[in-house]
Every structure is written in C-alpha cells, then in structure tokens.
Motif scaffolding. Structure first.
Motif, mmCIF file in Angstrom:
data_model
loop_
_atom_site.group_PDB
_atom_site.id
_atom_site.type_symbol
_atom_site.label_atom_id
_atom_site.label_comp_id
_atom_site.label_asym_id
_atom_site.label_seq_id
_atom_site.Cartn_x
_atom_site.Cartn_y
_atom_site.Cartn_z
ATOM 1 N N LEU A 209 44.085 67.364 37.728
ATOM 2 C CA LEU A 209 44.673 68.681 37.992
ATOM 3 C C LEU A 209 43.670 69.645 38.607
ATOM 4 O O LEU A 209 44.040 70.518 39.378
ATOM 5 C CB LEU A 209 45.239 69.274 36.687
ATOM 6 N N GLU A 210 42.385 69.460 38.249
ATOM 7 C CA GLU A 210 41.393 70.401 38.797
ATOM 8 C C GLU A 210 41.264 70.253 40.318
ATOM 9 O O GLU A 210 40.771 71.156 40.997
ATOM 10 C CB GLU A 210 40.038 70.245 38.095
ATOM 11 N N GLU A 211 41.726 69.131 40.847
ATOM 12 C CA GLU A 211 41.697 68.932 42.306
ATOM 13 C C GLU A 211 43.074 69.142 42.943
ATOM 14 O O GLU A 211 43.247 68.997 44.143
ATOM 15 C CB GLU A 211 41.218 67.507 42.633
ATOM 16 N N ASN A 212 44.063 69.434 42.112
ATOM 17 C CA ASN A 212 45.437 69.617 42.613
ATOM 18 C C ASN A 212 46.011 70.923 42.078
ATOM 19 O O ASN A 212 46.902 70.943 41.232
ATOM 20 C CB ASN A 212 46.311 68.432 42.176
ATOM 21 N N LYS A 213 45.464 72.028 42.578
ATOM 22 C CA LYS A 213 45.851 73.342 42.033
ATOM 23 C C LYS A 213 47.253 73.767 42.480
ATOM 24 O O LYS A 213 47.892 74.583 41.860
ATOM 25 C CB LYS A 213 44.840 74.410 42.481
ATOM 26 N N HIS A 214 47.702 73.255 43.629
ATOM 27 C CA HIS A 214 49.044 73.595 44.131
ATOM 28 C C HIS A 214 49.831 72.314 44.309
ATOM 29 O O HIS A 214 49.454 71.462 45.094
ATOM 30 C CB HIS A 214 48.959 74.334 45.471
ATOM 31 N N ILE A 215 50.894 72.185 43.563
ATOM 32 C CA ILE A 215 51.704 70.969 43.650
ATOM 33 C C ILE A 215 53.085 71.378 44.147
ATOM 34 O O ILE A 215 53.698 72.297 43.608
ATOM 35 C CB ILE A 215 51.797 70.287 42.271
#
Length: 379
Positions: A209-215
C-alpha cells in the motif's frame, strides 16, 4: 417431541426485523460475562446449564410466558436440553443451533450508500463486532478488511453482477483471520497491505500500500486514497473514498481510537497515533463519514443499522481527540490500552502474516470471543 432449533441466520433475521427476543444463555457465568449475544431488542439472562440438572424449575419465575425464548450454549447441545425442559412447561422455547460457535460466523450486510457510479456496503460480523466493506463501481468490486468466510463476499459480488478486482487490508488484524490472501487467490484480484505490518516476506502475493497511494477501479473516478494512519499498528492505513467516506480500519472508531499496545510498544505507537489524529486527519472535513473496522458497543450502531459517524461528531464526542497536548494524549491512550487483549491475538497475527496456517476447526476456535481492538474514551 423434538424441540425447534433456530439457525444463527434465522436469529440474525429476527433481530434485523426488530423482533423482541429473550435469550436464555446456559453457559458458565464467566463465559457469558465475557461474550454474549446482544441487540437492541434483546433481553438476556444467564442461568448455567448445571443448575437445570439440579432443578428443572430453576428458571420458571424468571422467564416470560409471552415471548419467544432462545436458549444458547457454546455449541448447541446443552441449550437443546434446556429448551426441551422449557417446551415441556409450556414456554415458547427454541435452541440456537450450533450455539455461540455458529453465532460467531454470522454476517449482516447493509447498504450504506448508493448512487449511479458507486455502491458501498458494510458487512457486519455481529458476534465479533468486525466490519468489512464492499465498494462497487461499473461491474468491479473492492473488498476492504474481509473476514475468512469468503462466500459472504463472492455471493454479494455475484448478486451485484460484479467482479472482485481489489482486496485491501487496512492493517494486519489481531482479532480475526483475514480472508484477504485466500479471496485474492480465489478471485484473481490484487491484494493490498502495508509491507511494514507483514514484517517479512509472506508466502502470498501482495501489492504494498505504501507504493499504491491512489487506487482506481470502475469506469468512474472511485479513488481509494490510502492514508497512512499508524498507531494501532505501525502500518495501519485508512481508505478515503471519493473524499466522502473514510474506511478507518482500527485507527478511529465511532466511540474510541485503536489500541496501540498489541505490539508491546504502547507509548511509541500512542505517539504515532497522536500524529495521525492531529496531523494526518486534521484537514479532513467534518462531514466525512467514518466507517471503522470494528465496533465495541451496541450504541455505535445507528438507526439504519450502520456502524459509522461523521468525523465532526467523533471529534466532538471523543475525549482523546480533544486532548491536543501530546504528552497527555499519549498517557491517556497508552494507559487505557492496558486492558484485556484480544484472545489468541499472537496466533492470529502469525496466520495473517502467513507465518502459520490452520484448518477450519482451529480457525473457528481461535476466533471465538469478542474483538478488543479499541480503546474507548467517551467524553
């Protein structure tokens, strides 16, 4: 004559209809005090099973003649015996089939919000106070904080004619086994969780999640913004959807804050929680609807049956969130957190990190009991 058995799902449906029920719990007093069936239309009495063995008339003057009585025990055997006694006396008695073990696995699905491009459901595991969510948009679905009973989610997706494409855990849970990795495997969806909460490389595929802040998913901009909100665990996140809904995991509850002591670092994590509450969440509008991953008290369920509250109301009512001085906040939260821990939480965390695996029977046993993931500070 065989006594009538009521399934856990039938009991849930009666509660949903607002039926007035009388629960006679025949487990030992300590088990009853620790964890029982509760509801706004439920009256409950505890008379242990062995008292009926000594005296079949023990409950006669304490039970209603004009109400349905549901007898409850751990797994359904003792309660059936007591229901037969009561039935023979003319009481309207039924036994809860499978007892508290069955009740611990029942889910209640409620529609929180619906508009053309977005549908949001809250899925409440009543006995444990665990909440998960499904967000639908244009034939796609995201599942947030799923429990391990996967059919609840696959059946709802089928009903909505949607494919599950995203599965998100707000943190590594301590009170229930996550359905995240198994649901991802079953559906082919991406599973998201923070790396720091895993503490190692798990035996399952995940996206950090720390690398995928906008999903994004669906045709429209259903933006799931992962806000790092450490405190309950170092890697806790909240999901901010369309700038209107905050799926807050175990960071903020309707009546409290996440407890920071389950990693043995109560003060350190309480300081992180302070920064989350007063820095990270400070700019969020008061009208954002907070939808947490747990509830601890029936008062947190509103008239629509939803556990959720506007952020402004929580700010006004939550004593800890008004304690702006860091040392005082840390003292309050770390001090209150030294209450009873969730049962079996170390084994459950190990399973959720992929360090340990268990069968269905053991999983059910591990999850028996209430959640204890909140620290309550009513103002």
């Amino acid at each position: 004559m065989a006594v009538y058995n009521l399934s856990a799902e039938q009991l849930r449906d009666k509660m949903n209809k607002g039926e007035s029920l009388f629960i006679l719990d025949v487990r030992n007093e300590g088990d009853y005090e620790d964890w029982k069936i509760e509801g706004k239309t439920i009256e409950s009495l505890n008379i242990p099973y062995f008292e009926f063995l000594d005296d079949e008339d023990v409950a006669d003057d304490r039970l209603p003649k004009d109400k349905d009585i549901v007898t409850v025990c751990a797994k359904g055997g003792s309660s059936e015996y007591v229901a037969e006694i009561l039935d023979g006396k003319g009481f309207r008695a039924a036994s809860l089939d499978g007892g508290m073990k069955a009740w611990s696995q029942v889910y209640n699905t409620i529609l929180v919000h619906e508009e053309e491009q977005l549908k949001l459901y809250q899925i409440n595991r009543l006995a444990k106070g665990c909440l998960s969510y499904m967000i639908f948009s244009k034939g796609e679905a995201a599942v947030v904080d799923p429990g391990r009973h996967l059919d609840v989610y696959t059946e709802l997706a089928a009903r909505e004619g949607a494919k599950i494409t995203h599965i998100l855990d707000s943190h590594v849970h301590a009170d229930h086994i996550s359905g995240g990795p198994a649901l991802a495997k079953k559906t082919g969806a991406d599973y998201f969780v923070t790396t720091s909460d895993l503490q190692g490389t798990p035996p399952f595929a995940y996206k950090p999640l720390e690398e995928n802040k906008h999903i994004h998913f669906g045709d429209v901009e259903v933006e799931v913004l992962a806000l790092e909100t450490p405190g309950h665990t170092p890697g806790s996140v909240s999901f901010f959807i369309n700038k209107r809904f905050m799926l807050s995991g175990d960071t903020i509850f309707v009546g409290g804050l996440g407890r920071p002591d389950l990693g043995g670092k109560a003060r350190e994590w309480a300081e992180m929680l302070y920064d989350t509450v007063f820095n990270q969440l400070n700019d969020l509008a008061d009208d954002v609807l907070v939808l947490p991953a747990h509830f601890a008290d029936l008062s947190e369920i509103n008239e629509q049956g939803i556990v959720g509250e506007r952020l402004g109301t929580i700010r006004r009512n939550n004593k800890a969130m008004q304690t702006t001085e860091k040392a005082a906040f840390t003292e309050m939260v770390a001090g209150a957190a030294s209450t009873e821990t969730p049962p079996n939480y170390e084994a459950i965390i190990a399973i959720n990190r992929g360090e340990k695996s268990v069968g269905e029977e053991e999983a059910t046993e591990l999850e028996i009991g209430p959640n204890r993931c909140a620290v309550h500070h009513h103002g």
